[in-house]
Write a protein that holds these residues in place. Sequence first.
Motif, PDB file in Angstrom:
ATOM      1  N   GLN A  92     -52.234  49.390  -6.659  1.00  0.00           N
ATOM      2  CA  GLN A  92     -52.243  48.459  -5.529  1.00  0.00           C
ATOM      3  C   GLN A  92     -51.602  47.132  -5.910  1.00  0.00           C
ATOM      4  O   GLN A  92     -50.838  46.547  -5.125  1.00  0.00           O
ATOM      5  N   LEU A  93     -51.895  46.647  -7.116  1.00  0.00           N
ATOM      6  CA  LEU A  93     -51.280  45.400  -7.583  1.00  0.00           C
ATOM      7  C   LEU A  93     -49.764  45.556  -7.703  1.00  0.00           C
ATOM      8  O   LEU A  93     -49.004  44.648  -7.334  1.00  0.00           O
ATOM      9  N   LEU A  94     -49.326  46.712  -8.215  1.00  0.00           N
ATOM     10  CA  LEU A  94     -47.893  46.940  -8.348  1.00  0.00           C
ATOM     11  C   LEU A  94     -47.216  47.031  -6.980  1.00  0.00           C
ATOM     12  O   LEU A  94     -46.116  46.504  -6.783  1.00  0.00           O
ATOM     13  N   ALA A  95     -47.871  47.693  -6.046  1.00  0.00           N
ATOM     14  CA  ALA A  95     -47.303  47.824  -4.699  1.00  0.00           C
ATOM     15  C   ALA A  95     -47.173  46.464  -4.017  1.00  0.00           C
ATOM     16  O   ALA A  95     -46.243  46.245  -3.225  1.00  0.00           O
ATOM     17  N   ASP A  96     -48.078  45.552  -4.331  1.00  0.00           N
ATOM     18  CA  ASP A  96     -48.035  44.224  -3.718  1.00  0.00           C
ATOM     19  C   ASP A  96     -46.991  43.315  -4.362  1.00  0.00           C
ATOM     20  O   ASP A  96     -46.434  42.431  -3.688  1.00  0.00           O
ATOM     21  N   ASN A  97     -46.713  43.522  -5.661  1.00  0.00           N
ATOM     22  CA  ASN A  97     -45.867  42.575  -6.396  1.00  0.00           C
ATOM     23  C   ASN A  97     -44.479  43.112  -6.749  1.00  0.00           C
ATOM     24  O   ASN A  97     -43.543  42.314  -6.913  1.00  0.00           O
ATOM     25  N   PHE A  98     -44.331  44.418  -6.882  1.00  0.00           N
ATOM     26  CA  PHE A  98     -43.059  44.967  -7.340  1.00  0.00           C
ATOM     27  C   PHE A  98     -41.908  44.749  -6.350  1.00  0.00           C
ATOM     28  O   PHE A  98     -40.778  44.476  -6.779  1.00  0.00           O
ATOM     29  N   PRO A  99     -42.125  44.872  -5.022  1.00  0.00           N
ATOM     30  CA  PRO A  99     -40.994  44.663  -4.096  1.00  0.00           C
ATOM     31  C   PRO A  99     -40.323  43.298  -4.251  1.00  0.00           C
ATOM     32  O   PRO A  99     -39.093  43.194  -4.170  1.00  0.00           O
ATOM     33  N   SER A 100     -41.114  42.239  -4.502  1.00  0.00           N
ATOM     34  CA  SER A 100     -40.525  40.901  -4.673  1.00  0.00           C
ATOM     35  C   SER A 100     -39.648  40.845  -5.911  1.00  0.00           C
ATOM     36  O   SER A 100     -38.541  40.289  -5.886  1.00  0.00           O
ATOM     37  N   THR A 101     -40.121  41.439  -7.006  1.00  0.00           N
ATOM     38  CA  THR A 101     -39.340  41.458  -8.238  1.00  0.00           C
ATOM     39  C   THR A 101     -38.092  42.310  -8.078  1.00  0.00           C
ATOM     40  O   THR A 101     -37.003  41.942  -8.556  1.00  0.00           O
ATOM     41  N   LEU A 102     -38.217  43.449  -7.400  1.00  0.00           N
ATOM     42  CA  LEU A 102     -37.066  44.323  -7.188  1.00  0.00           C
ATOM     43  C   LEU A 102     -35.999  43.623  -6.341  1.00  0.00           C
ATOM     44  O   LEU A 102     -34.800  43.733  -6.621  1.00  0.00           O
ATOM     45  N   ARG A 103     -36.430  42.896  -5.323  1.00  0.00           N
ATOM     46  CA  ARG A 103     -35.481  42.168  -4.478  1.00  0.00           C
ATOM     47  C   ARG A 103     -34.751  41.108  -5.285  1.00  0.00           C
ATOM     48  O   ARG A 103     -33.521  40.950  -5.164  1.00  0.00           O
ATOM     49  N   LEU A 104     -35.470  40.380  -6.126  1.00  0.00           N
ATOM     50  CA  LEU A 104     -34.854  39.344  -6.955  1.00  0.00           C
ATOM     51  C   LEU A 104     -33.885  39.960  -7.953  1.00  0.00           C
ATOM     52  O   LEU A 104     -32.763  39.457  -8.140  1.00  0.00           O
ATOM     53  N   ALA A 105     -34.293  41.049  -8.597  1.00  0.00           N
ATOM     54  CA  ALA A 105     -33.439  41.689  -9.602  1.00  0.00           C
ATOM     55  C   ALA A 105     -32.182  42.276  -8.972  1.00  0.00           C
ATOM     56  O   ALA A 105     -31.080  42.149  -9.529  1.00  0.00           O
ATOM     57  N   ALA A 106     -32.315  42.911  -7.807  1.00  0.00           N
ATOM     58  CA  ALA A 106     -31.153  43.513  -7.147  1.00  0.00           C
ATOM     59  C   ALA A 106     -30.159  42.444  -6.712  1.00  0.00           C
ATOM     60  O   ALA A 106     -28.941  42.571  -6.931  1.00  0.00           O
ATOM     61  N   ALA A 107     -30.653  41.370  -6.101  1.00  0.00           N
ATOM     62  CA  ALA A 107     -29.768  40.290  -5.675  1.00  0.00           C
ATOM     63  C   ALA A 107     -29.116  39.611  -6.879  1.00  0.00           C
ATOM     64  O   ALA A 107     -27.922  39.258  -6.847  1.00  0.00           O
ATOM     65  N   GLY A 108     -29.880  39.423  -7.956  1.00  0.00           N
ATOM     66  CA  GLY A 108     -29.320  38.818  -9.163  1.00  0.00           C
ATOM     67  C   GLY A 108     -28.236  39.675  -9.781  1.00  0.00           C
ATOM     68  O   GLY A 108     -27.206  39.156 -10.249  1.00  0.00           O
ATOM     69  N   PHE A 109     -28.420  40.991  -9.760  1.00  0.00           N
ATOM     70  CA  PHE A 109     -27.410  41.867 -10.344  1.00  0.00           C
ATOM     71  C   PHE A 109     -26.137  41.878  -9.506  1.00  0.00           C
ATOM     72  O   PHE A 109     -25.022  41.877 -10.050  1.00  0.00           O
ATOM     73  N   LEU A 110     -26.263  41.893  -8.193  1.00  0.00           N
ATOM     74  CA  LEU A 110     -25.088  41.876  -7.330  1.00  0.00           C
ATOM     75  C   LEU A 110     -24.282  40.594  -7.529  1.00  0.00           C
ATOM     76  O   LEU A 110     -23.042  40.620  -7.588  1.00  0.00           O
ATOM     77  N   LEU A 111     -24.982  39.452  -7.633  1.00  0.00           N
ATOM     78  CA  LEU A 111     -24.286  38.193  -7.877  1.00  0.00           C
ATOM     79  C   LEU A 111     -23.645  38.188  -9.263  1.00  0.00           C
ATOM     80  O   LEU A 111     -22.512  37.714  -9.429  1.00  0.00           O
ATOM     81  N   ALA A 112     -24.344  38.726 -10.269  1.00  0.00           N
ATOM     82  CA  ALA A 112     -23.784  38.799 -11.620  1.00  0.00           C
ATOM     83  C   ALA A 112     -22.536  39.668 -11.637  1.00  0.00           C
ATOM     84  O   ALA A 112     -21.531  39.330 -12.295  1.00  0.00           O
ATOM     85  N   LEU A 113     -22.570  40.768 -10.894  1.00  0.00           N
ATOM     86  CA  LEU A 113     -21.406  41.656 -10.825  1.00  0.00           C
ATOM     87  C   LEU A 113     -20.228  40.944 -10.165  1.00  0.00           C
ATOM     88  O   LEU A 113     -19.079  41.033 -10.637  1.00  0.00           O
ATOM     89  N   ALA A 114     -20.506  40.203  -9.085  1.00  0.00           N
ATOM     90  CA  ALA A 114     -19.438  39.464  -8.405  1.00  0.00           C
ATOM     91  C   ALA A 114     -18.844  38.388  -9.314  1.00  0.00           C
ATOM     92  O   ALA A 114     -17.618  38.207  -9.373  1.00  0.00           O
TER      93      ALA A 114
END
Length: 314
Positions: A92-114
């Motif tokens: 339950q803790l992971l379900a509540d917190n992981f989406p925020s981290t995944l969103r940050l990591a995905a956006a950070g990787f796309l910007l890093a790639l650009a």
Amino acid sequence: MNRYFYARIGQALLVLWAAFTVSFILLQVLPGDAVLIKFQNPDMGLSPAQITDMRAAYGADQSLWRQYLHTAGNVLHGNLGYSLQAGVPVTQLLADNFPSTLRLAAAGFLLALALAVSTAFIATLTRFRWLRSLLHTLPSLFISVPTFWLGIALIQLFSFRLKLIPVINPGEWQGLILPIITLAVPVSAPLAQILIRSIDDVLTLPFVAVARAKGGSRGGVLWRHVARNAVLPALTIAGLLLGELIAGALITETVFGLSGLGQLTQQAVNNQDVAVLQAIVLISSAAFVAINLAVDMIYPLLDPRLKITPGAMI
């Protein structure tokens, strides 16, 4: 192909087992006892006998080997245990917190790639020697900048000096601008370095001269012929960096006070919440393994020379 795929799956499972085992042992040998930290608080008014019963209920009184087998069995059944401090399932803790981290990591990787692709292509196409030298130097500078220092510097510049991004109660996406930049800049540096070196190496190959002789423009040849051959080394580094982005996101979340796995990890470390820490290690390891497995599968699609023949092994 099937044999190659199954071999990679087997290696991935072996890595996950090693990550689970090593993290379990390290967390168990740490000084202190999470059960005692929570229930020995005088405000709770529990007697020594009751605390002993609580340790037995959580299995903390069992041998290390029995705890390992019990935890491993639960993980295989999708049960990551309970958080001692929160009193809720770890899932339950992971379900509540992981989406925020995944969103940050995905956006950070796309910007890093650009950033990496832009730096590499501009450094190759520009006719200004000073600009090319500057773009060759930037990745080394970005690598040497610590993530936490960069985050603090960005807050000082854009929030306090320029007052462009508020620190208190920013919008949902407005509050992610600086964290995404903080995460992307160090990650883009090694990608840019590898791309620049790969492009320079490919440009010396004979087929590039043939393409230019046929009337291809410098930019067209770079995009159509050089990029595909130069991207393979960068793809390897990208897989490694994407797996490490989860760890970078934890530091970034801590600096900017964002909710996510970073804040959850900090709380778990402070309270020695072993079940939560174990789950975060497993999640990070699984992400790292899955991403690099996907990279291995993409290789043959980008380079026909790497196609796997039946019965062949790499």
